[in-house]
Design an enzyme around this catalytic site. Structure first.
Site, short mmCIF file in Angstrom:
data_model
loop_
_atom_site.label_atom_id
_atom_site.label_comp_id
_atom_site.label_asym_id
_atom_site.label_seq_id
_atom_site.Cartn_x
_atom_site.Cartn_y
_atom_site.Cartn_z
N CYS A 22 0.84 -1.19 0.00
CA CYS A 22 0.00 0.00 0.00
C CYS A 22 0.87 1.24 0.00
O CYS A 22 2.10 1.16 0.03
CB CYS A 22 -0.94 0.01 1.21
SG CYS A 22 -0.09 0.20 2.79
N CYS A 93 43.66 -14.68 -12.34
CA CYS A 93 42.80 -14.22 -13.44
C CYS A 93 41.35 -14.14 -12.98
O CYS A 93 40.67 -13.13 -13.20
CB CYS A 93 42.91 -15.17 -14.63
SG CYS A 93 44.55 -15.23 -15.37
N ASP A 501 7.70 29.36 -30.96
CA ASP A 501 8.79 29.83 -31.81
C ASP A 501 8.32 29.68 -33.26
O ASP A 501 7.56 28.77 -33.58
CB ASP A 501 10.03 28.98 -31.55
CG ASP A 501 11.20 29.41 -32.41
OD1 ASP A 501 11.52 30.59 -32.41
OD2 ASP A 501 11.79 28.54 -33.09
N ASP A 700 12.49 24.16 -30.72
CA ASP A 700 13.14 22.96 -31.23
C ASP A 700 13.89 22.18 -30.17
O ASP A 700 14.51 21.16 -30.45
CB ASP A 700 14.08 23.30 -32.40
CG ASP A 700 15.23 24.20 -31.98
OD1 ASP A 700 15.40 24.42 -30.77
OD2 ASP A 700 15.94 24.70 -32.87
N ASP A 704 16.28 26.87 -28.41
CA ASP A 704 15.41 27.60 -27.48
C ASP A 704 15.54 27.08 -26.05
O ASP A 704 14.64 27.27 -25.24
CB ASP A 704 13.95 27.48 -27.93
CG ASP A 704 13.74 28.00 -29.34
OD1 ASP A 704 14.17 29.14 -29.59
OD2 ASP A 704 13.19 27.28 -30.18
#
Length: 808
Positions: A22, A93, A501, A700, A704
């Protein structure tokens, strides 16, 4: 959020959480995580069962975050992969591989076995991928090959299915043992006496039947209640355990005392109904994330690449940047890239929501998961793995679905106090019945106490907002509307003003030269040659229009000796020792170039909606270039729709007032801000906000950026592939203004859905608690109502899936 973005050590991770029941659970995790040093923000979504955590990796590790979540009584869902490691020769390794993997962000644990050359890695799939793990191993000089087929598997779907299967098994157990108890109760109420009734009403048989339900099927509630109480909180599990345990243990006491009042069937049926509700809820919640599943399912599974002079098929995850990939008709593009050979048409509807295929040629971008319709082409892979457009879209939608809308704060506050308040009300109910209304009747007081506890589950309240947000953001993604956060989805429906724009937003952003006017005796050919040479290094769309015109005419371009771009005004260059200016009237004024004789011609062109660029050679005005940018077909309709919504529409442009007014008039805009330099756009937006308006900026997403960030909601228009880095809150992939209308409609529909959910959740509890306290609601009916309240909220949210934001 700005503080987080400016912190180079800050990471944001999305973790899948298991065990929440919940809203109180989600709030507890948030509080616990926020207390950790280094955590800057934590948001937990109950509906998606995900936690979005922004933290400083220099102070805190991902493992410490996961440990904190598990310490709070929940699980962090991890994935596991087995890898075949080649090149290991000794224990040093294997130790090196193991240490390197354990240092990789997103790795929970890594164990490397040298004898079988195998690494078993547990990891958080939202943070690190299998390909990242393999790349790490390969970077330290070893080979890695996946042993298990975990490629492109929907991890969330697996977790959901596992939860559904668990609840289904619990329901089977609970129902199997509860049915005889229910049958006995019904027969007894009907007065049907007989051996069957006598057997089913036997106290010891009822105890035997009720015990597995209470402690096997219902063990999840006891475990949840213990963990939550251990951490000093309370949730739905506490209410269920208190209510059913009271009925169960009171019945045992009466069996031992040979008293007649037994409530074994009440506790067993309650648990059965609650498990049924959790099963239905888990199934329905799985449907709310179908948008993510659909996006993941779009990904191609394999890619055909050139390796060592041969064409081979490999998993798409194995494609690396620089690979040359072949795509035949009907196949999916596996990753993002640029076409290097061939032409075709590509269905990009998954990206933009637009059904019409797009023509593609050499040099054009292609996006992973789009479908090649006709020709065969080759492209060079530029973005792979988590960098592809599809991966970024999935990430945006996931983060949006995991975020919280401001309206959810109300539900979170209520849920935080809800369980303790309900326990208090239940105790008051017991006391009032036992001491006042029906003195000494413990059974009656207990029944009403249990009914209050069970009816008041806060699950519906906790699910009201996140389920709607999940469906709403997913619906947006399906329609090419990418919403970066729930707060932006909520804010969009409040907008009063939209600033558009001009270039690339209202217009197509692809201006063309319409008029060339030579002056001062300069020949047109010479004018064009010099103008093209001057503008070749400029990135401005108007400059590119002149350059493209010259290229089509086959004009020879000269080298420039100097080049200076003057933002918002034009360029100044030197060619063969001569100074050339190309730009606005302001540029000419600042350089004392006389242009009064050409004003009439300039104004005539501007009245036609064309932008005029003035050309000066030396100290004389020598020519005019008129450039026009055509308006998008859908712009006028979209602006009309926005006005019908009561939204004030403005156009902002760097063009002069006359040209701007001509464009605005064609699309029905009366509010115009002209001759606005890029650096002043944000100031204009801020000025509107100071007037008390809720402002959206549409541009764009890159040029802007300051204005988009300043606005209450920033919309990025365009179909570019770098959707995740746009400086906007909402990215419209179709590149049309109709997407703004659709986004606002989607916001209104989602908020309406959320308010419906909150209303019913609150009304349900507000009415249910007093009815139960008054003794008009049996615990069994209360359990049934509680179990289905959450399901009803999720089901209501799922109605949004039928909503089409592009239609009224």
């Amino acid at each position: 959020m700005a503080e987080v973005r400016n912190n180079p050590a800050a990471d944001t991770v999305l973790l899948q959480i298991g065990g929440m029941s919940c809203a109180a659970c989600a709030s507890r995790i948030e509080r616990g995580l926020t207390k950790l040093p280094g955590v800057e923000r934590a948001a937990v979504n109950l509906a998606t069962e995900k936690a979005s955590v922004t933290y400083d990796r220099s102070q805190l590790s991902l493992s410490e975050i996961a440990n904190k979540i598990e310490d709070l009584g929940f699980t962090v869902i991890k994935d596991k992969v087995d890898l075949k490691i080649s090149g290991m020769t000794c224990a040093a390794c294997s130790g090196r591989v193991e240490r390197s993997l354990n240092k990789l962000p997103g790795i929970a644990s890594a164990v490397v076995n040298l004898a079988v050359e195998k690494a078993t890695v547990a990891y958080y799939p939202s943070v690190v991928s299998v390909s990242d793990i393999k790349a790490k191993i390969e970077s330290i000089g070893f080979g890695a090959h996946e042993l298990t087929d975990t490629l492109a598997v929907d991890k969330e779907k697996k977790a959901r299915e596992a939860e559904v299967n668990r609840q289904r098994l619990r329901l089977f157990i609970a129902a199997g043992f509860s049915l005889p108890l229910l049958l006995g109760m019904v027969l007894h109420m009907l007065g049907a006496m007989g051996r069957a009734t006598e057997l089913l009403m036997n106290p010891y048989l009822q105890l035997i039947l009720a015990t597995p339900v209470q402690f096997i099927a219902g063990w999840q509630f006891y475990r949840g209640a213990y963990l939550v109480l251990k951490n000093g909180s309370a949730n739905m599990d506490v209410l269920v355990v208190l209510g059913t345990s009271a009925a169960y243990f009171y019945s045992i006491a009466n069996v031992l005392r040979h008293e007649p009042n037994l409530y074994f069937e009440t506790s067993a049926i309650l648990i059965t109904l609650i498990i049924l509700g959790k099963l239905l809820e888990a199934t329905a919640k799985g449907r709310t994330s179908e948008a993510i599943k659909a996006l993941i399912g779009l990904q191609a599974k394999t890619a055909r690449v050139f390796r060592d002079g041969q064409e081979i098929d490999i998993p798409f995850e194995a494609v690396v940047a620089g690979d040359v990939v072949v795509v035949r008709p009907g196949e999916k593009v596996p990753v993002d890239g640029v076409i290097v050979e061939g032409t075709s048409t590509v269905d990009e509807s998954m990206l933009t929501g637009e059904s019409l295929p797009v023509d593609k040629k050499i040099g054009d971008q292609v996006v992973g998961a789009t479908i090649n319709k006709l020709g065969t082409f080759k492209f060079e892979a530029t973005k792979v793995g988590k960098d592809t457009a599809l991966a970024q879209i999935v990430r945006i939608v996931e983060e949006a679905q995991g975020s919280k809308a401001p309206i959810q704060r109300f539900a979170d506050v209520v849920s935080g106090y809800f369980v303790p308040t309900v326990v208090g009300l239940a105790l008051v109910t017991f006391a009032v019945w036992f001491f006042i209304l029906d003195p000494g009747n413990f059974s009656r007081a207990l029944v009403n106490f249990t009914a209050v506890l069970v009816i008041a589950c806060p699950c519906a309240l906790g699910l009201a907002t996140p389920t709607s947000i999940m469906v709403g953001t997913g619906k947006g993604a399906e329609n090419g509307i990418l919403i970066k956060g729930a707060e932006h989805l909520e804010q969009a429906h409040k907008l009063t003003t939209i600033v558009l724009d001009k270039t690339g937003t209202i217009t197509k952003g692809e201006p063309e030269v319409t008029d060339i006017v030579p002056l001062a005796g300069l020949a047109e050919a010479e004018l064009v040659r010099l103008a093209i040479s001057a503008e070749k290094n400029s990135e401005h769309p108007l400059a590119q229009a002149i350059v493209n015109y010259g290229k089509r005419q086959g004009v020879l371009i000269e080298d420039t000796e100097s080049f200076t771009a003057i933002p918002g005004h034009g360029v100044e260059v030197t060619i063969a020792g001569k100074r050339i200016l190309v730009g606005t009237r302001k540029l000419m004024q600042e350089n004392n170039i006389e242009f009064a004789a050409a004003v009439a011609q300039i104004e005539q062109l501007e009245l036609q909606g064309k932008t005029v660029m003035l050309f000066a050679l030396g100290d004389r005005l020598s020519g005019l270039f008129a450039v026009a940018d055509t308006v998008k077909e859908s712009s006028a309709k979209a602006i009309s729709e926005l006005k019908k919504m009561g939204i004030e529409v403005w156009m902002m442009t760097g063009d002069n007032t006359r040209t701007a007014q001509a464009i605005a008039q064609t699309v029905g805009i009366t509010n115009v801000m002209a001759e606005v330099l890029p650096e002043h756009k944000a100031e204009k937006v801020e000025a509107l906000k100071k007037e008390g308006k809720i402002v959206a900026m549409v541009g764009d997403g890159i040029n802007d950026a300051p204005a988009l960030a300043t606005a209450d909601v920033g919309f990025a228009i365009g179909t570019g592939t770098d959707v995740a880095i746009a400086a906007a809150d909402i990215t419209l992939m179709r590149g049309e203004l109709t997407g703004i209308v659709a986004a606002i409609r989607l916001s209104k529909a989602t908020m309406r859905n959320i308010k419906q959910n909150l209303f019913w959740a609150l009304v349900y509890n507000s009415l249910g608690i007093p009815i139960a306290a008054a003794g008009f609601l049996s615990p069994v009916l209360a359990g049934a109502a509680m179990a289905f309240s959450s399901v009803s909220v999720v089901t209501n949210a799922l109605r949004l899936k039928q909503f089409d934001p592009y239609r009224n």
